[in-house]
Every structure is written in structure tokens, then in C-alpha cells.
Design a protein around this motif. Structure first.
Motif, mmCIF file in Angstrom:
data_model
loop_
_atom_site.group_PDB
_atom_site.id
_atom_site.type_symbol
_atom_site.label_atom_id
_atom_site.label_comp_id
_atom_site.label_asym_id
_atom_site.label_seq_id
_atom_site.Cartn_x
_atom_site.Cartn_y
_atom_site.Cartn_z
ATOM 1 N N THR A 98 1.034 -1.877 -0.134
ATOM 2 C CA THR A 98 -0.370 -0.562 0.089
ATOM 3 C C THR A 98 0.665 1.195 -0.165
ATOM 4 O O THR A 98 0.470 2.032 -0.527
ATOM 5 N N TYR A 99 1.868 1.391 0.584
ATOM 6 C CA TYR A 99 2.611 2.430 0.578
ATOM 7 C C TYR A 99 3.602 2.109 -1.182
ATOM 8 O O TYR A 99 3.180 3.092 -0.984
ATOM 9 N N GLN A 100 3.564 1.279 -1.601
ATOM 10 C CA GLN A 100 4.528 1.646 -2.422
ATOM 11 C C GLN A 100 3.011 1.629 -3.853
ATOM 12 O O GLN A 100 3.164 1.986 -5.065
ATOM 13 N N GLU A 101 1.975 1.827 -3.633
ATOM 14 C CA GLU A 101 0.663 2.272 -4.027
ATOM 15 C C GLU A 101 0.662 0.588 -5.121
ATOM 16 O O GLU A 101 -0.671 1.594 -6.187
ATOM 17 N N VAL A 102 0.487 -0.259 -4.808
ATOM 18 C CA VAL A 102 0.360 -1.349 -5.446
ATOM 19 C C VAL A 102 -1.735 -1.345 -5.360
ATOM 20 O O VAL A 102 -1.722 -1.820 -6.226
ATOM 21 N N PHE A 103 -1.838 -0.847 -4.508
ATOM 22 C CA PHE A 103 -3.158 -0.946 -4.150
ATOM 23 C C PHE A 103 -3.802 0.038 -2.512
ATOM 24 O O PHE A 103 -2.710 -0.009 -2.292
ATOM 25 N N GLN A 104 -4.613 0.411 -2.458
ATOM 26 C CA GLN A 104 -4.897 0.772 -1.449
ATOM 27 C C GLN A 104 -5.670 0.643 -0.357
ATOM 28 O O GLN A 104 -6.759 -0.261 -1.182
ATOM 29 N N ILE A 105 -5.600 0.487 1.227
ATOM 30 C CA ILE A 105 -6.508 0.333 1.878
ATOM 31 C C ILE A 105 -7.241 1.251 2.338
ATOM 32 O O ILE A 105 -8.528 1.490 1.878
ATOM 33 N N THR A 106 -6.820 1.911 3.678
ATOM 34 C CA THR A 106 -7.610 3.196 3.922
ATOM 35 C C THR A 106 -6.646 4.507 3.189
ATOM 36 O O THR A 106 -6.960 5.543 3.479
ATOM 37 N N HIS A 107 -6.218 3.713 2.200
ATOM 38 C CA HIS A 107 -4.791 5.710 1.614
ATOM 39 C C HIS A 107 -4.418 5.981 2.221
ATOM 40 O O HIS A 107 -3.772 7.252 2.008
ATOM 41 N N ALA A 108 -3.859 5.376 3.754
ATOM 42 C CA ALA A 108 -2.803 6.162 4.460
ATOM 43 C C ALA A 108 -2.131 4.631 5.164
ATOM 44 O O ALA A 108 -2.515 4.465 5.821
ATOM 45 N N TYR A 109 -0.740 4.756 4.988
ATOM 46 C CA TYR A 109 -0.273 3.273 4.974
ATOM 47 C C TYR A 109 0.060 3.167 6.450
ATOM 48 O O TYR A 109 -0.406 2.125 6.476
ATOM 49 N N PHE A 110 0.472 4.229 7.061
ATOM 50 C CA PHE A 110 0.444 3.874 8.368
ATOM 51 C C PHE A 110 -0.563 3.238 9.273
ATOM 52 O O PHE A 110 -0.541 2.802 10.681
ATOM 53 N N LEU A 111 -1.516 4.040 8.983
ATOM 54 C CA LEU A 111 -3.150 3.361 9.398
ATOM 55 C C LEU A 111 -2.832 2.059 9.181
ATOM 56 O O LEU A 111 -3.396 1.469 9.715
ATOM 57 N N ASP A 112 -2.999 1.610 7.651
ATOM 58 C CA ASP A 112 -3.040 0.441 7.374
ATOM 59 C C ASP A 112 -2.056 -0.473 8.222
ATOM 60 O O ASP A 112 -2.460 -1.669 8.565
ATOM 61 N N SER A 113 -0.733 -0.068 8.015
ATOM 62 C CA SER A 113 0.047 -0.975 9.481
ATOM 63 C C SER A 113 -0.712 -1.172 10.556
ATOM 64 O O SER A 113 -0.836 -2.766 10.955
ATOM 65 N N PHE A 114 -0.855 -0.938 11.292
ATOM 66 C CA PHE A 114 -1.838 -0.512 12.558
ATOM 67 C C PHE A 114 -2.980 -1.343 12.465
ATOM 68 O O PHE A 114 -3.156 -2.400 13.508
ATOM 69 N N ILE A 115 -3.861 -1.324 11.870
ATOM 70 C CA ILE A 115 -5.239 -1.798 11.899
ATOM 71 C C ILE A 115 -4.736 -2.929 10.904
ATOM 72 O O ILE A 115 -5.521 -4.249 11.774
ATOM 73 N N LEU A 116 -4.285 -3.679 10.199
ATOM 74 C CA LEU A 116 -3.524 -4.964 9.587
ATOM 75 C C LEU A 116 -3.120 -5.820 10.509
ATOM 76 O O LEU A 116 -3.349 -6.746 11.380
ATOM 77 N N GLY A 117 -2.066 -4.791 11.187
ATOM 78 C CA GLY A 117 -1.096 -5.860 12.236
ATOM 79 C C GLY A 117 -2.279 -6.284 13.554
ATOM 80 O O GLY A 117 -2.324 -7.260 14.021
ATOM 81 N N GLY A 118 -3.453 -5.350 14.197
ATOM 82 C CA GLY A 118 -4.090 -5.692 15.012
ATOM 83 C C GLY A 118 -5.018 -6.106 14.418
ATOM 84 O O GLY A 118 -5.822 -7.960 15.067
ATOM 85 N N VAL A 119 -5.674 -6.616 13.444
ATOM 86 C CA VAL A 119 -6.820 -7.611 12.796
ATOM 87 C C VAL A 119 -6.137 -8.614 12.857
ATOM 88 O O VAL A 119 -7.033 -9.959 13.122
ATOM 89 N N ILE A 120 -5.137 -8.597 12.031
ATOM 90 C CA ILE A 120 -4.430 -10.342 12.027
ATOM 91 C C ILE A 120 -4.519 -10.901 12.950
ATOM 92 O O ILE A 120 -4.604 -11.845 13.341
ATOM 93 N N TYR A 121 -3.755 -9.851 14.165
ATOM 94 C CA TYR A 121 -3.202 -11.064 15.528
ATOM 95 C C TYR A 121 -4.797 -10.881 16.483
ATOM 96 O O TYR A 121 -4.536 -12.078 16.611
#
Length: 419
Positions: A386-409
Motif C-alpha cells: 500500500t505504501y508503494q501504491e500497488v493497491f490501497q486500503i485506507t489510503h494512509a499506509y501507517f493506518l494500514d499497518s496499525f489496523i492490519l497488525g491488530g486485525v490479523i493478530y
């Protein structure tokens, strides 16, 4: 050695060493008054203009404040250091991997601050005395002094900084007053348009989040010493107020003068020498603290390593990076940090509140916690895309990291959380 003498590295803080949240807030706010932070404020203001820079300052501060509010409670309720907290969620060996990332980051900050300090010394010598000094020589000598301070005398320099940093704050406010006094109208600042810049509002916000992302992760190191939950939340004001204040204090004079270099800005007001002395002291102690923290972090990887020799090795690496011009890679460095670090915060927040149920048993630390490591690795890889803009989730990669880490865990621990 007593627990308090080793700063409760592996044990819970005792009541006799509790302190006020206001004091911790001042300590945290003081770390913002360093050359790298002032440099960021100037660069972003000149790159975006004041209106968008203020938005970037505000959004990044909001994100960091919310994250800090959660992790400060964890530190306060557990009374343990971040290093020990990571043991519970990542395991003893897994925590070493995470700590290695933190150590590398702190050495990077050491290199940046060292390089900017050398530039400030060189500019001061040229401006005040018309004398040119080799920047590489300044870096080597400064690194040597900071390393000696770290190994032998950091407490005394910190006491000096406790005096210098408040004075520097007042000094920067005075510069802000002088800047505003020169303007016909404040609208001149808001109407400033950058000549040319590739920086976007999103990039600026991401850079600022990356610059301070270790605060949420390491907040427990501060809040474990604070008396109560309420007081620990007060400590977060050090981020919520102190960081944007430092950024604004550097941004406005930069727009007025067109300069990023704080010494050159002070030169415009004929205040080079006092500005340099204050910045030198504050940056010296900040960088000594960076090296001290990096050394402690690397020392956790192998307890047999000598603190002194680890400090020297880290200093050498940081010095070489500074001499190679590492500050030119600062923005990219901070962006990648925004990919890796937020998910770590999310994982240990969820572990404390939902898995350990706000209780840590020091006897129940495992060697590896693969669920946390897997969550961190997967979230970091996806966020990298998402940082490299291959695709987007929240359009804020630092939020992607936080949310994904939490959801997967949470998914991997869904049965435990449901109990």
C-alpha cells in the motif's frame, strides 16, 4: 545493583519511584526541541505552505496521541518497560527481533542529529567567525564527545538540558514574536506558496507520523513511572501539545526567511551565538539519549555484550552514516518506519487488553510467540504494497499497518479473546 539503579529493566517499578504525569509530559515535550524535529517543521512548511503544513502537523499529532493514550495505560498498569512488555506478546526471542528494528532506528536518528549538529556548527563558525571547518571533522569530534557522555556522564548533561530546553523554548517563542512583528499581516504567512515542491500533504503527514512513531511503542517506558492512569494520560500532552508547538516554532520563521537551517534563521535576527549554544546543548543530550537507548536495545539481544562496547560500535555506525549524508534519506527512512512500527503497537495493545486481560505474569514468558511475529510480518508486507501504491486500503499506509497488525493478530487469537 538495585532495581531502581538499573531503571527496572526487567522488573516492575516500585511506588517509591513514582512521579507526576506533568513532569513526564515536560520530558517528552523537550525531546521535540531537537534539530531533526525543527528541520522537519521547516522542510514541510516550505514544501507545502503554512495552511497544509498545519493540517499535517494536526493530523499526525492526532494519530500519535490516540496511539499513545492506549500504550501509556499499558505501561502505567503493568509497571513494566516496553522491552518486557514485548516479551509477553512476541516471546523472549521474538522481542529481540523487534528490538533490533528499534535499535537500528535509534542509530539512524543518532546519525541524522549528528549530521545536522555538524552543519549547525559549521554554519555558526562561518557566520560568526568567518571560519570554515571540515564537516567530517566536526562529525567525528561531536560523535566522540556524545559517546563519552553516553557511557560516562549522561546524567549530568541531562540536568543541564533540563535548564537549557525550557530556555530554548522561550527563545524560539521570542523568534516567533520577532517574525510576526515583521509581517504587515499574518495572512502573508498563510498566503505563502512554495516555489516548487514534490511533497504532498499525505507524504508530509506520513513523514511526521514516522518521525515520532516510536513514541507510542515506547510510551510505556515513561508511563510505568507515573502515579495513576489519569496522570499517565496527562503525560501524553507532551506529544499532543509539545510536538506541534516545536513544529510551528520552526515552520513560521522558515517561511518568513526562506531558510531550513535554524542557524541561518537565527542569523537573520543576529542571534546566532545564543541560538547555537542552546541548540548544541539540547541536541547533545537528545543524541546522547538516542545512543543510550540504542545501546540498551542492542544489549537486550545478547546480555553478555558490554554496554560500553555496544555504545562504541553503535556510535561508529552512526558516525559513518552521518559522514555519508544519511539525512538526505531521512524522509524515506521515516516512511519505511511508518510501515514497520505501527503494527507492533497494535499487537501489544490487543495482547494486554484482550489476551492477558491487563495482567502480566513475569513467570509466563515464552521463547517465541509466532502469532505476533506472523501478524507483524504479514501486516508489514501488505502495508509495503500500500505504501508503494500497488493497491490501497485506507489510503494512509501507517493506518494500514496499525489496523492490519491488530486485525490479523485478533484473528489468530480469536478463540482466546472469546473466552
Amino acid at each position: 545493583m538495585s532495581e531502581s539503579q538499573d531503571q527496572y529493566a526487567t522488573t516492575k517499578v516500585q511506588a517509591k519511584d513514582f512521579m507526576s504525569g506533568w513532569l513526564v509530559a515536560l520530558i517528552i515535550a523537550g525531546t521535540g526541541l531537537s534539530l531533526p524535529t525543527l528541520y522537519l517543521g521547516s522542510e514541510i512548511a516550505l514544501g507545502l505552505g503554512l495552511k497544509q503544513a498545519l493540517i499535517a502537523f494536526g493530523v499526525s499529532t492526532l494519530v500519535l496521541t490516540i496511539m499513545c493514550m492506549a500504550t501509556t495505560l499499558i505501561g502505567n498498569r503493568s509497571r513494566l518497560s516496553t522491552y518486557m512488555i514485548l516479551h509477553f506478546s512476541f516471546g523472549a526471542n521474538g522481542a529481540k527481533i523487534v528490538n533490533f528494528i528499534f535499535g537500528v532506528t535509534l542509530v539512524g536518528w543518532f546519525a541524522v542529529a549528528l549530521e545536522l549538529l555538524a552543519i549547525a556548527i559549521k554554519d555558526t563558525a562561518l557566520s560568526a567567525f568567518k571560519y570554515t571547518i571540515s564537516q567530517e571533522l566536526i562529525i567525528i569530534i561531536s560523535s566522540l564527545l556524545i559517546t563519552i557522555t553516553t557511557v560516562y556522564g549522561i546524567k549530568s548533561i541531562q540536568k543541564l538540558a533540563n535548564i537549557a530546553i525550557p530556555i530554548l523554548t522561550v527563545f524560539l517563542i521570542y523568534i516567533l514574536f520577532l517574525t510576526l512583528n515583521e509581517l504587515d499581516s499574518v495572512s502573508q504567512l498563510f498566503n505563502y506558496v512554495p516555489n516548487r515542491s514534490d511533497m504532498t500533504l499525505f507524504q508530509a503527514t506520513s513523514i511526521l507520523v514516522g518521525a515520532a512513531i516510536l513514541f507510542p511503542v515506547l510510551m510505556a517506558d515513561f508511563s510505568r513511572f507515573i502515579k495513576t492512569d489519569k496522570q499517565s494520560l496527562i503525560a501524553v500532552l507532551g506529544i499532543a501539545i509539545g510536538t506541534p508547538l516545536a513544529l510551528v516554532l520552526s515552520a513560521i520563521p522558515s517561511i518568513q526567511t526562506g531558510e531550513v537551517d535554524i542557524i541561518k534563521i537565527m542569523s537573520a535576527y543576529n542571534l546566532v551565538i545564543p541560538a547555537f549554544v542552546l541548540l548544541f546543548i539540547s541536541t547533545w543530550v537528545t543524541n546522547a539519549t538516542n545512543l543510550y537507548s540504542a545501546t540498551l536495545t542492542f544489549s537486550t539481544i545478547n546480555e553478555k555484550w558490554s554496554f560500553k562496547y555496544v555504545a562504541i560500535a553503535a556510535s561508529i555506525v552512526g558516525t559513518l552514516l552521518a559522514m555519508l549524508g544519511f539525512s538526505s534519506f531521512l524522509f524515506t527512512f521515516l516512511e519505511y518506519l511508518g510501515v514497520l512500527a505501527p503494527s507492533i503497537s497494535a499487537i501489544y495493545i490487543i495482547h494486554f487488553f484482550f489476551i492477558s486481560k491487563q495482567h502480566y505474569d513475569l513467570k509466563a514468558i515464552g521463547r517465541w510467540k509466532y502469532d505476533a511475529l506472523l501478524s507483524w510480518i504479514i501486516s508489514s508486507i501488505i502495508t509495503l504494497f500500500t505504501y508503494q501504491e500497488v493497491f490501497q486500503i485506507t489510503h494512509a499506509y501507517f493506518l494500514d499497518s496499525f489496523i492490519l497488525g491488530g486485525v490479523i493478530y485478533m484473528f489468530l487469537n480469536r478463540k482466546v479473546i472469546a473466552l
